[in-house]
Scaffold this active site. Structure first.
Site, PDB file in Angstrom:
ATOM      1  N   ASP A 118     -30.891  -3.225 -71.396  1.00  8.76           N
ATOM      2  CA  ASP A 118     -31.608  -1.973 -71.156  1.00  8.76           C
ATOM      3  C   ASP A 118     -32.166  -1.430 -72.735  1.00  8.76           C
ATOM      4  O   ASP A 118     -33.234  -0.471 -72.711  1.00  8.76           O
ATOM      5  CB  ASP A 118     -30.917  -0.939 -70.586  1.00  8.76           C
ATOM      6  CG  ASP A 118     -30.971  -0.991 -68.965  1.00  8.76           C
ATOM      7  OD1 ASP A 118     -31.353  -1.910 -68.713  1.00  8.76           O
ATOM      8  OD2 ASP A 118     -30.608  -0.310 -68.410  1.00  8.76           O
TER       9      ASP A 118
ATOM     10  N   GLY B 191     -75.916  -3.871 -67.263  1.00  6.45           N
ATOM     11  CA  GLY B 191     -76.874  -2.990 -66.839  1.00  6.45           C
ATOM     12  C   GLY B 191     -78.023  -3.190 -67.918  1.00  6.45           C
ATOM     13  O   GLY B 191     -79.381  -3.298 -67.596  1.00  6.45           O
ATOM     14  N   LEU B 192     -77.876  -3.307 -69.222  1.00  2.00           N
ATOM     15  CA  LEU B 192     -78.871  -3.759 -70.173  1.00  2.00           C
ATOM     16  C   LEU B 192     -79.203  -4.911 -70.081  1.00  2.00           C
ATOM     17  O   LEU B 192     -80.509  -5.118 -70.159  1.00  2.00           O
ATOM     18  CB  LEU B 192     -78.246  -3.158 -71.556  1.00  2.00           C
ATOM     19  CG  LEU B 192     -79.045  -3.462 -72.840  1.00  2.00           C
ATOM     20  CD1 LEU B 192     -80.167  -2.519 -72.807  1.00  2.00           C
ATOM     21  CD2 LEU B 192     -78.141  -3.241 -74.017  1.00  2.00           C
TER      22      LEU B 192
ATOM     23  N   ASP C  43     -82.769   5.185 -72.465  1.00  4.43           N
ATOM     24  CA  ASP C  43     -82.195   3.870 -72.343  1.00  4.43           C
ATOM     25  C   ASP C  43     -80.851   3.876 -71.714  1.00  4.43           C
ATOM     26  O   ASP C  43     -80.318   3.032 -71.780  1.00  4.43           O
ATOM     27  CB  ASP C  43     -81.883   3.476 -73.892  1.00  4.43           C
ATOM     28  CG  ASP C  43     -81.078   4.250 -74.905  1.00  4.43           C
ATOM     29  OD1 ASP C  43     -80.776   5.270 -74.483  1.00  4.43           O
ATOM     30  OD2 ASP C  43     -80.860   3.772 -75.680  1.00  4.43           O
TER      31      ASP C  43
END
Length: 510
Positions: A36, A415-416, A280
């Site tokens: 542990d 997207g661009l 843009d």
């Protein structure tokens, strides 16, 4: 408890370690087996802390189980008290040691160590990490708090509660919230548990109210202070521009001060509103986003994404069952059914079914999104080493809103690329055999054969659609193929035609 390869939260003793690691002059004795001690790595490797957590492990072995492990704990507690001389000693058992039923707190108290001993009861088989952190902080506050009559408190002063070790950007959020409070002339009495000592916790009652930045960590303690000592708390979390404005108004009302100086910081420092309106950036509008994380960050991300980025919410969920009600209420507002689950496979299935264009999640969702070929930004713990940058990267306040913009927009370059695709379709540089542009227009590279969906029982591409697909730049062609095939499969189309291709493009471009 369920064994899994990945988990959103560790056992509750890891939460206790997050509190004690964040504080000064505090030490914890953890009754735990050798294995542990792995928890140290969470702080030194992932969060890059420059010192080990202030934790002494009893590190019992299998051979010790035949003897008295209680003696091992008493020896460890005595040695830790003498060596580290803390103001407070916390004592707890890990999930494995819990089975021994040694009563660590009672044993440590019986030693007469000369320092306050705070025993922690951390039921590892019912609770998880965030609960362990909240319970540890609550026990410390309740044990050390010194009441101050309400009429003797300074109204325009506050405590900042919640930031702790292994918190997602907690270090940077504190700086932003300090700046907002400072602009309104509100004094900060104590920040806890981060960098607070037990002596600092005794002064919590001197403040007029409590600012709760992370309800998962400080909500229990703050509610107890409000209920028992009539010390009010905030409920808003300043993530995003709108939420930051709401937070400023809430704090100003509690402190009885003018919010205008803090509001003025938006005009000076915040660029998100203009960036999201700029020409843009219009390609963000309508992008479908799946949000998953701790409740605080997931709810905040859903609000920022829909109100300030123009996203469409495709899914909302949390792994925190303690705050499931809050997330369900938020999801209802978006017409969605909240996903409440700590099973990463269930989360992956929900993301795949929602077909989002962006995932805002934890380190787990980053892996999932990578496998599915979807952009992703991390918004919440659990996080990995790259989410603890050397530079400041807050999530809260007006500068935090700027950081959200940068980190959420970058994965949406698709997207661009679609915009550029329309502009440069047919360009000699963008064809199947085109190499990297910096090698010149005549450079070519072998292109790996595209996976044929028909071989897996999916829709078949006809000749014209396949030819049109090859006109798409290679760096986005794979995603265009997957989107089109998913679009056709959803509509039961056995063949992908030119019409199918353009309908899919219009569908995902909305």
């Amino acid at each position: 408890m369920e064994l899994a390869t990945w988990t959103y939260e560790g056992p509750p003793h890891v939460g206790a370690m997050r509190i004690v690691t964040a504080m000064r002059d505090t030490h914890m004795v953890l009754h735990a087996p050798q294995g542990d001690t792995y928890a140290d790595l969470l702080f030194t490797m992932i969060e890059r802390r420059d010192r080990r957590p202030p934790v002494t492990y009893t590190t019992f072995r299998a051979a010790d189980l035949g003897s008295d492990t209680a003696d091992l704990l008493k020896t460890s507690a005595r040695e830790a008290g003498e060596r580290f001389a803390p103001q407070v000693l916390l004592v707890a058992a890990s999930c494995t040691a819990e089975l021994l039923q040694d009563d660590p707190g009672g044993l440590a108290r019986s030693l007469g160590l000369g320092v306050p001993v705070v025993p922690l009861d951390l039921p590892a088989y019912q609770k998880k990490e965030d609960w362990g952190a909240a319970e540890t902080f609550y026990r410390l506050v309740r044990g050390l708090h010194r009441p101050v009559p309400a009429e003797q408190r300074q109204r325009a002063s506050c405590n900042i509660l919640g930031p702790c070790a292994l918190g997602f950007r907690h270090r940077d959020d504190i700086a932003e919230v300090r700046a907002l409070l400072g602009a309104m002339g509100i004094a900060i009495n104590v920040v806890a548990p981060d960098d607070a000592s037990p002596a600092d916790l005794t002064r919590l009652g001197e403040a007029g109210f409590n600012v709760v930045l992370y309800p998962e960590i400080a909500g229990t303690a703050a509610d107890w202070l409000a209920r028992t000592h009539r010390q009010p708390r905030t409920h808003g979390v300043p993530i995003g521009v709108g939420a930051t404005r709401d937070f400023i108004r809430e704090v100003a009302d509690l402190a009885g001060v003018d919010p205008a100086p803090a509001m003025a910081l938006e005009r000076r420092d915040c660029r998100l509103p203009w960036y999201s309106r700029s020409v843009d950036s219009t390609y963000l509008t309508g992008k479908r986003v799946f949000v998953f994380g701790d409740a605080t960050h997931a709810i905040a991300a859903a609000r920022v994404g829909t109100e300030e980025f123009g996203f469409e919410l495709a899914g909302l969920g949390t792994y925190s069952r303690t705050f499931a009600r809050d997330v369900r209420k938020a999801a209802d507002g978006y017409g969605l059914e909240a996903l409440i689950s700590d099973d990463h496979l269930e989360v992956e299935a929900a993301i795949a079914a929602a077909c989002p264009e962006l995932v805002l999640g934890t380190q787990m969702e980053r892996h999932i999104a990578k496998r599915l070929g979807i952009g992703c930004a991390v918004i919440s713990a659990p996080a990995h080493v790259q989410d603890y940058p050397a530079r400041r990267a807050p999530q809260m306040g007006f500068e935090g809103a700027n950081v959200l913009w940068d980190s959420w927009v970058h994965p949406l370059v698709m997207g661009l690329e679609e915009h550029l695709l329309a502009m440069f379709r047919g360009d000699a540089e963008f064809h199947d055999e085109a190499g990297a542009s910096h090698l010149g227009v005549h450079a070519t590279i072998p292109v790996a054969a595209n996976e044929d969906a028909s071989s897996t029982g999916g829709p078949v591409w006809d000749f014209q659609a396949e030819a049109e697909l090859k006109k798409i730049p290679f760096f986005v062609r794979g995603k265009a193929r997957r989107n089109t095939e998913a679009f056709a499969a959803e509509r039961g189309s056995a063949t992908i035609t030119l019409d199918t291709l353009y309908e899919a493009k219009a569908h995902y471009g909305r």
